[in-house]
Enzyme design. Structure first.
Site, PDB file in Angstrom:
ATOM      1  N   THR A 101      50.198 -26.413 -35.718  1.00  0.00           N
ATOM      2  CA  THR A 101      50.843 -25.875 -34.527  1.00  0.00           C
ATOM      3  C   THR A 101      50.227 -24.528 -34.174  1.00  0.00           C
ATOM      4  O   THR A 101      49.357 -24.015 -34.872  1.00  0.00           O
ATOM      5  CB  THR A 101      52.344 -25.676 -34.754  1.00  0.00           C
ATOM      6  OG1 THR A 101      52.563 -24.484 -35.544  1.00  0.00           O
ATOM      7  CG2 THR A 101      52.969 -26.859 -35.461  1.00  0.00           C
ATOM      8  N   LYS A 125      46.840 -19.586 -36.438  1.00  0.00           N
ATOM      9  CA  LYS A 125      46.308 -18.233 -36.661  1.00  0.00           C
ATOM     10  C   LYS A 125      47.399 -17.171 -36.711  1.00  0.00           C
ATOM     11  O   LYS A 125      47.129 -16.027 -37.103  1.00  0.00           O
ATOM     12  CB  LYS A 125      45.298 -17.908 -35.556  1.00  0.00           C
ATOM     13  CG  LYS A 125      44.031 -18.740 -35.636  1.00  0.00           C
ATOM     14  CD  LYS A 125      43.065 -18.432 -34.516  1.00  0.00           C
ATOM     15  CE  LYS A 125      43.461 -19.097 -33.230  1.00  0.00           C
ATOM     16  NZ  LYS A 125      43.319 -20.567 -33.281  1.00  0.00           N
ATOM     17  N   LEU A 158      34.089 -23.361 -41.222  1.00  0.00           N
ATOM     18  CA  LEU A 158      32.862 -22.778 -41.765  1.00  0.00           C
ATOM     19  C   LEU A 158      33.191 -22.027 -43.064  1.00  0.00           C
ATOM     20  O   LEU A 158      34.299 -21.515 -43.224  1.00  0.00           O
ATOM     21  CB  LEU A 158      32.252 -21.804 -40.755  1.00  0.00           C
ATOM     22  CG  LEU A 158      31.694 -22.393 -39.462  1.00  0.00           C
ATOM     23  CD1 LEU A 158      31.234 -21.266 -38.527  1.00  0.00           C
ATOM     24  CD2 LEU A 158      30.539 -23.334 -39.750  1.00  0.00           C
ATOM     25  N   GLY A 209      37.599 -30.050 -23.568  1.00  0.00           N
ATOM     26  CA  GLY A 209      38.552 -29.756 -24.638  1.00  0.00           C
ATOM     27  C   GLY A 209      38.221 -28.522 -25.449  1.00  0.00           C
ATOM     28  O   GLY A 209      38.791 -28.305 -26.519  1.00  0.00           O
ATOM     29  N   LYS A 227      41.665 -13.862 -34.775  1.00  0.00           N
ATOM     30  CA  LYS A 227      40.654 -14.210 -35.776  1.00  0.00           C
ATOM     31  C   LYS A 227      40.067 -12.958 -36.420  1.00  0.00           C
ATOM     32  O   LYS A 227      39.802 -12.941 -37.630  1.00  0.00           O
ATOM     33  CB  LYS A 227      39.554 -15.049 -35.126  1.00  0.00           C
ATOM     34  CG  LYS A 227      40.029 -16.426 -34.698  1.00  0.00           C
ATOM     35  CD  LYS A 227      38.956 -17.180 -33.935  1.00  0.00           C
ATOM     36  CE  LYS A 227      39.434 -18.560 -33.518  1.00  0.00           C
ATOM     37  NZ  LYS A 227      38.451 -19.298 -32.698  1.00  0.00           N
TER      38      LYS A 227
END
Length: 362
Positions: A101, A125, A158, A209, A227
């Site tokens: 979510t 996040k 990553l 998208g 981030k």
């Protein structure tokens, strides 16, 4: 030790099979179900999906996850109240919650679940990239409780957070981290060559998208700020969100537009961004939307960088992150790869699930 005692201790040591709760049935949650089903068909051992939940309902996973997903997605909207994913039997220690979510409410539960010994795997996040107090609580809880899989929160899987933590655990000191942290903005500025208006590129990225349903979320820089906060906090810097200076790309007329009028209002981006692109090109530079923190502070915004700069090397939706440290002082450690798309995010979530289940078996 007798064989009987050894057998009894072995039986006591066998853990209960972990169960999995998937929270979120949107783009990422649906991609998670698809990838889970493919891996299961290939014979990969995965924990049973016992719960599949969204903001409207909670259903059992069962043998047909696609049917459960369709049922959850078709559920009628309900009045605000206690989230359905918290009703009924709750996950127990050793179970895994996958947070697909973008919910502040769900993120608030992360420390509680970890403290109970429930593992959390997340693409949300807001857990460690939102409120500093919550991020610190997650750090405290993961030290004493469940495991926290967060590789999907930055860089879509990553080896970024893992590498950063390995450097710190090895005694390295981080001086600065800078990066192109938004796959959608990376795509937009790698294609912004003056051949078409920036607004047309935003529409293309949205159709592919790459952006949020409302592209203003990406253009505002808020996603990059979250981030950057995750990276800073993983580096041991308790950076409050309000100390990150953010340059939004969203002009006032676009910011004020109602949802139905956003597409038409995108044209307000064009003149300013074309002027900045032309100025950068005239100087031999390239525009990149960058997040950076160092001893002077943290900031997010559009920068004109020399084409030979490490952050200019990628293409498409690639995320590119440069880590400057004692070990990497002459030139930074650069980590690069695809950073947008539900499929790579779902893959990162499942990688963390598999890492946790493997650790429990071992």
């Amino acid at each position: 030790m007798s064989t009987v005692v050894q057998l009894r201790q072995g039986r006591r040591a066998q853990p209960r099979p972990a169960r999995l709760a998937l929270l979120g049935t949107g783009t990422v949650g649906s991609a998670f179900v698809e990838r889970y089903a493919r891996l299961a068909e290939q014979g990969v051992a995965l924990p049973e999906v016992a719960w599949l939940c969204n903001s409207r309902t909670q259903v059992g996973g069962g043998d047909d996850l696609h049917a459960a997903l369709a049922q959850a997605r078709a559920a009628a909207r309900r009045r605000a109240g206690f989230p359905p994913w918290a009703e009924g039997e709750s996950p127990k220690p050793g179970d895994i919650i996958v947070d697909a979510t973008a919910s502040e409410t769900v993120a608030d539960w992360h420390p509680e679940w970890l403290t109970r010994g429930v593992h959390v795997v997340t693409a949300n996040k807001l857990g460690t990239g939102g409120d500093l107090g919550r991020a610190l609580s997650i750090g405290d809880a993961r030290a004493i409780g469940g495991r926290y899989g967060d590789s999907a929160t930055v860089g879509a899987g990553l080896p970024l957070l893992r590498s950063l933590r390995a450097l710190i655990d090895g005694g390295d000191r981080i001086h600065a981290i800078e990066g192109v942290l938004s796959g959608s903005l990376a795509w937009l500025f790698s294609h912004h060559d003056g051949s078409q208006p920036f607004s047309a590129l935003v529409r293309q990225a949205s159709a592919a998208g790459y952006t949020e349903p409302d592209p203003r979320v990406d253009l505002s820089g808020e996603d990059v700020r979250r981030k950057l906060l995750i990276l800073a906090r993983a580096a041991g810097i308790a950076l409050p969100a309000h100390e990150v200076v953010v340059e939004s790309l969203v002009p006032d007329v676009l910011a004020r537009a109602a949802g139905a009028d956003v597409d038409q209002a995108l044209a307000a981006l064009d003149d300013t961004l074309e002027a900045r692109r032309a100025e950068a090109a005239a100087n031999g530079d390239r525009l990149c939307f960058v997040g950076r923190f160092d001893a002077d502070g943290a900031r997010v915004g559009l920068r004109a960088l020399p084409v030979g700069h490490p952050l200019c090397a990628g293409n498409g939706t690639d995320n590119r992150v440069a880590i400057h440290s004692d070990r990497y002082s002459a030139q930074p450690l650069v980590i690069q790869g695809p950073g947008a798309g539900a499929e790579v995010t779902a893959a990162a979530l499942l990688d963390d699930v598999l890492a946790i289940t493997h650790a429990q078996v071992v």
